[in-house]
Design a protein around this motif. Structure first.
Motif, PDB file in Angstrom:
ATOM      1  N   UNK A   1      -2.109  45.697  25.961  1.00  0.00           N
ATOM      2  CA  UNK A   1      -0.662  45.186  26.224  1.00  0.00           C
ATOM      3  C   UNK A   1      -0.010  45.348  27.376  1.00  0.00           C
ATOM      4  N   UNK A   2      -0.020  44.205  28.144  1.00  0.00           N
ATOM      5  CA  UNK A   2       1.287  44.813  29.348  1.00  0.00           C
ATOM      6  C   UNK A   2       2.855  43.886  29.301  1.00  0.00           C
ATOM      7  N   UNK A   3       3.315  44.270  30.343  1.00  0.00           N
ATOM      8  CA  UNK A   3       4.701  44.194  30.337  1.00  0.00           C
ATOM      9  C   UNK A   3       3.916  43.252  32.194  1.00  0.00           C
ATOM     10  N   UNK A   4       4.493  42.118  32.656  1.00  0.00           N
ATOM     11  CA  UNK A   4       4.551  41.717  33.837  1.00  0.00           C
ATOM     12  C   UNK A   4       6.465  41.591  34.563  1.00  0.00           C
ATOM     13  N   UNK A   5       6.136  42.892  35.533  1.00  0.00           N
ATOM     14  CA  UNK A   5       7.534  42.475  36.187  1.00  0.00           C
ATOM     15  C   UNK A   5       7.583  42.087  37.535  1.00  0.00           C
ATOM     16  N   UNK A   6       8.089  40.761  37.954  1.00  0.00           N
ATOM     17  CA  UNK A   6       8.378  40.677  39.807  1.00  0.00           C
ATOM     18  C   UNK A   6       9.270  41.844  39.665  1.00  0.00           C
ATOM     19  N   UNK A   7       8.860  41.987  41.231  1.00  0.00           N
ATOM     20  CA  UNK A   7       9.943  42.690  42.136  1.00  0.00           C
ATOM     21  C   UNK A   7      10.702  42.501  42.828  1.00  0.00           C
TER      22      UNK A   7
ATOM     23  N   UNK B   1      10.721  35.097  34.505  1.00  0.00           N
ATOM     24  CA  UNK B   1       9.303  35.465  34.988  1.00  0.00           C
ATOM     25  C   UNK B   1       9.108  36.783  34.655  1.00  0.00           C
ATOM     26  N   UNK B   2       8.992  37.330  33.634  1.00  0.00           N
ATOM     27  CA  UNK B   2       9.060  38.852  33.069  1.00  0.00           C
ATOM     28  C   UNK B   2       8.718  38.024  32.097  1.00  0.00           C
TER      29      UNK B   2
END
Length: 431
Positions: free
Chosen positions: A138-144, A153-154
């Protein structure tokens, strides 16, 4: 309505999107002279009728006693102004990087001997998809960078194989391609999400500390898309094990870089430890407005003392504060046509004469009517306070029921997380 007060200073608020209106308006109401500059051209109507607006903030530097920057990205300018002798609340280049460059922020946490969650940085979606396929979890997508401002978008994955994350990465690849910029995949950990925040006067953290629980999803029970925020609950404490394990370790570094302002660190905590996720090295929204509901001294005076580098204890209420946004279409999405059709210039109607606990967001005032403006659809923040969380919630929802915002929607469960989260935090020795 301006009050007359023995304390009166000239405040210049430099804002990215007009988010700071409520704080600026409060400072004006306390008897200060206040001017507001808004950078983004789509948001420049915000605050009209509430406060004096200026087209060029740089021409107001000599006029101002205190200059307040409400967002990250102004760090270099803040440093230059401080060096010239101005009183400034805002970041610096170091604290800008803590928030805007996730990689830098994570490396600084490691440098300060703070435990972090495993993460990997990517510049394209295909590499990220292959990584999840080879390392299912399980992952979290984190824009920079700038993309992280688009909070929807998170993405927090819930599938242990990462299949939902792969699906979202493929969708982003189709819609964004190479314009997305850098992003992180961070291993998801279960626990309580909690923020610890404090004001910093250039030398040290001021007490009390602020503990915040954010509600980021659009719908009650944490359903729907991430919005950045729909509301928060909070309280003030003198000491916190979470603060000691995280922000406290940055005190010397922040003093060395001459940071003056507000800083927050968001964490996931569980029985195994405290895992910092990200920094907000500026005022949080709506955090600063809910904090104001719990601060017993005039906000203008407080900000002036912080900017001057004074050491003092902030006078705060006992108990809890909660706040909920009332939003309108197309929130949380960006759709100019929908905004103009359903929301632009809609009037906020009060069933009874009340302004206590009502914080104007993206509004203008014409003939004493509050009208929705801007382009994102955040109308108001409504706050409540109480010795118990239930009391604070009751006050807030009573106030909300006395307001009519056409097509308005809000979460009906802000603060509910506390009843379960507090038990866990007590059992882990973190409260």
């Amino acid at each position: 309505m301006k009050k007359t007060s023995s304390f009166s200073k000239k405040f210049l608020f430099v804002s990215r999107w007009g988010e700071i209106l409520d704080t600026a308006y409060a400072a004006l109401s306390e008897g200060n002279d206040v001017k507001l500059y808004i950078e983004d051209k789509h948001c420049r109507e915000i605050g009209t009728g509430f406060i004096k607006k200026v087209k060029d903030w740089k021409k107001q530097i000599d006029w101002a006693d205190v200059i307040i920057f409400d967002y990250t990205g102004y760090g270099k300018v803040c440093n230059e102004l401080r060096a010239s002798g101005k009183l400034v609340i805002g970041g610096n280049e170091y604290t800008d990087s803590l928030e805007l460059d996730r990689n830098f922020g994570q490396n600084e946490l490691k440098k300060h001997k703070i435990k972090t969650l495993p993460y990997k940085e990517f510049v394209n979606f295909q590499d990220a998809i292959e990584y999840v396929q080879k390392n299912p979890d399980a992952y979290v997508i984190k824009p920079s960078g700038e993309t992280q401002e688009l909070k929807q978008l998170l993405f927090v994955g819930s599938d242990d194989e990462g299949l939902d994350v792969i699906r979202v990465l493929k969708a982003y690849d189709k819609s964004w391609g190479n314009d997305f910029g850098n992003f992180q995949l961070q291993k998801k950990v279960k626990g309580v999400e909690i923020s610890v925040a404090a004001f910093f006067n250039g030398k040290e953290f001021l007490r009390p500390l602020n503990i915040t629980f954010e509600h980021k999803k659009l719908f009650p029970k944490e359903l729907g898309v991430s919005t950045g925020e729909m509301g928060s609950s909070m309280f003030w404490v003198h000491d916190s094990p979470i603060f000691d394990a995280t922000l406290k370790k940055f005190e010397a570094t922040l003093a060395k870089t001459n940071f003056v302002g507000h800083i927050d660190i968001n964490c996931i905590v569980n029985g195994n430890g405290i895992y910092p996720l990200e920094f907000t090295s500026r005022f949080g929204y709506p955090q600063i407005f809910i904090q104001r509901a719990g601060i017993l001294e005039p906000i203008g005076q407080l900000l002036y003392k912080i900017a001057k580098g004074e050491s003092f204890k902030i006078n705060t209420k006992k108990g809890f504060q909660v706040g909920a946004f009332i939003v309108v279409p197309p929130f949380p999405y960006d759709d100019k046509k929908a905004f103009e059709l359903f929301s632009k210039d809609a009037v906020v109607v009060f069933r009874k004469d009340m302004k206590e606990g009502i914080h104007p967001m993206h509004l203008k005032k014409i003939n004493d009517e509050w009208l929705i403006t801007g382009n994102t659809g955040i109308a108001l923040l409504v706050t409540g306070t109480g010795l118990s969380m239930k009391d604070a919630q009751k006050m807030m929802y009573n106030r909300i029921s006395a307001i009519i915002v056409n097509n308005g929607y809000y979460r009906t469960d802000i603060g509910d997380r506390w009843f379960e989260d507090s038990d866990k935090l007590f059992s882990w020795g973190l409260l």
